[in-house]
Design an enzyme around this catalytic site. Structure first.
Site, PDB file in Angstrom:
ATOM      1  N   ASP A  77     -43.031 -19.193  -5.835  1.00 32.68           N
ATOM      2  CA  ASP A  77     -43.294 -17.605  -5.869  1.00 32.68           C
ATOM      3  C   ASP A  77     -41.922 -17.427  -5.497  1.00 32.68           C
ATOM      4  O   ASP A  77     -41.418 -18.213  -4.302  1.00 32.68           O
ATOM      5  CB  ASP A  77     -45.158 -17.440  -4.939  1.00 32.68           C
ATOM      6  CG  ASP A  77     -45.071 -18.561  -4.057  1.00 32.68           C
ATOM      7  OD1 ASP A  77     -44.157 -19.421  -3.268  1.00 32.68           O
ATOM      8  OD2 ASP A  77     -45.746 -18.014  -2.786  1.00 32.68           O
ATOM      9  N   GLU A 143     -45.910 -20.143  -0.806  1.00 28.51           N
ATOM     10  CA  GLU A 143     -45.602 -20.693   0.130  1.00 28.51           C
ATOM     11  C   GLU A 143     -45.013 -19.635   0.851  1.00 28.51           C
ATOM     12  O   GLU A 143     -45.177 -18.811   1.789  1.00 28.51           O
ATOM     13  CB  GLU A 143     -44.500 -21.288  -0.150  1.00 28.51           C
ATOM     14  CG  GLU A 143     -43.719 -21.941   0.900  1.00 28.51           C
ATOM     15  CD  GLU A 143     -42.697 -20.930   2.058  1.00 28.51           C
ATOM     16  OE1 GLU A 143     -42.759 -21.944   3.233  1.00 28.51           O
ATOM     17  OE2 GLU A 143     -42.071 -20.092   1.344  1.00 28.51           O
TER      18      GLU A 143
HETATM   19 ZN   LIG Z   1     -39.041 -20.705   0.337  1.00 30.72          ZN
END
Ligand SMILES: [Zn+2]
Length: 387
Positions: A77, A143
């Site tokens: 992501d 994340e």
């Molecule tokens: Zn990163």
């Protein structure tokens, strides 16, 4: 099977063309799944959910069943590109200009994932399609945002099915200016709190009938700013407390407020735990209080300090970096938190990836040559690991 050598640039371009802004998968994990399955990996895809947060897709892929087991961890992501018109090259185009590959995630961290995948594919081809031990990829799509349906759950899921890791390389951009600058072998912990001082509301012209909490707050914030938490340790800088906000919220000119608050954050090293730090801060405030009525509201934190002690694994990575770049990386513990804070509960983890200079910025980009060199570094690590 893909042909040798695998091309990290082509893999990075394919990943960059996926619009995987958290929480969207954007085709990035599907692409990795095809690539890794084609090389003989057993690939699992799982979606994790939590009330109040978007569902997130994740991936786990493993080849081999023996020890030692090296896992590459990372995320596909990315943060949003911001105003796309401001980019010199489109953020999801995978275009090259002047020897640099542009795109959101070029350094954080699709580029490094591409290098790890290319290195593993080459390593497998040269060792007859099978590793000496086991190699796996632990890739999350969560994340860059709240990070609740990502690495934490992925690690629990893997542990529940009996996966055991010996070492982990997290491919975050660990280098400040040049490839080979630094390996991160630890991260400081982070703890947030709010100091609240209570008083008694009243008219400013009749202060004897009121009790101004700002007086106590100034004294206590002063005491905490003067408090030295430590002098640093072998691998860490000194711990630090910073006030981030002072709030009274009083709109009235002739009113003594009832309460004053100051928010702070502490970045702490391996000389402390959250509990010891809370005790230390509260003790200092109690000493300085001089009658002020105070309390501290601590926020829960999942960011403990950790350190992967230098040893054979760190040495192996340092050597690989030195062979490719001619530079000896610093063993760093600086910067913010990362998913390594979760991985460290399962196996020793270090962070080494690309150069972080343009991460999260407009025109995020990576030198094409750095992709080749990082691939060579990971390849050397794989060749010496467990040899
Ligand atoms: Zn990163």
């Amino acid at each position: 099977m893909p042909t040798l050598p695998a091309d990290p640039l082509a893999i990075a371009q394919a990943l960059l063309r996926c619009r995987s802004v958290t929480p969207a998968e954007g085709g990035a994990l599907a692409y990795l799944q095809r690539l890794l399955a084609g090389a003989g990996f057993a690939v699992e895809r799982m979606t994790f959910s939590e009330p109040g947060t978007p569902d997130i897709e994740n991936l786990y892929a493993r080849i081999g069943s023996a020890a030692p087991h090296l896992v590459f961890a990372g995320h596909t992501d990315v943060v949003p590109p911001g105003e796309e018109a401001l980019w010199k090259r489109p953020p999801f185009g995978g275009e090259i200009g002047d020897g640099e590959l542009y795109g959101r995630g070029a350094v954080d961290m699709k580029g490094a994932i591409a290098c790890a995948v290319a290195a593993v594919l080459d390593h497998l081809q040269e060792s007859g399609g099978k590793p000496k031990g086991s190699i796996s990829f632990l890739i999350t799509g969560d994340e860059e945002s709240v990070a609740v349906n990502g690495t934490v759950k992925l690690l629990k899921w893997a542990a529940a099915r009996g996966e055991k890791f010996d070492h982990c390389i997290l491919a975050e951009p660990s280098n400040a200016a040049e490839l080979g600058d630094a390996i991160k072998i630890g991260r400081r912990g982070s703890l947030n709190g709010t100091l609240v001082v209570s008083g008694r509301q009243g008219h400013v012209a009749y202060p004897h009938l009121a009790e101004n909490p700002i007086r106590g707050l100034v004294t206590l914030t002063g005491a905490l700013m003067a408090l030295r938490l430590d002098l640093g340790s072998d691998h860490f800088d000194a711990s630090n407390l910073e006030f981030t906000s002072v709030d009274v919220g009083n709109q009235t000119v002739n009113l003594i407020p009832a309460e004053a608050r100051a928010r702070f954050n502490i970045r702490f090293n391996d000389l402390h735990t959250q509990a010891s730090l809370r005790a230390l801060i509260e003790q200092r405030v109690a000493q300085a209080a001089d009658g002020a009525r105070w309390r501290i509201a601590w926020e829960p934190s999942n960011a403990d300090v950790f350190l992967t002690k230098p040893g054979p694994f760190v040495d192996l990575v340092v050597e690989a970096i030195a062979e490719v770049t001619g530079r000896k990386p610093a063993l760093s513990t600086s910067g913010g938190t990362s998913d390594a804070r979760f991985i460290k509960d399962y196996c020793p983890v270090l962070e080494f990836g690309l150069v972080g200079q343009t991460m999260h910025q407009v025109d995020e980009r990576v030198a094409v040559n750095d992709l080749a060199r990082l691939t060579a570094i990971y390849r050397r690590v794989l060749d010496s690991y467990g040899a």
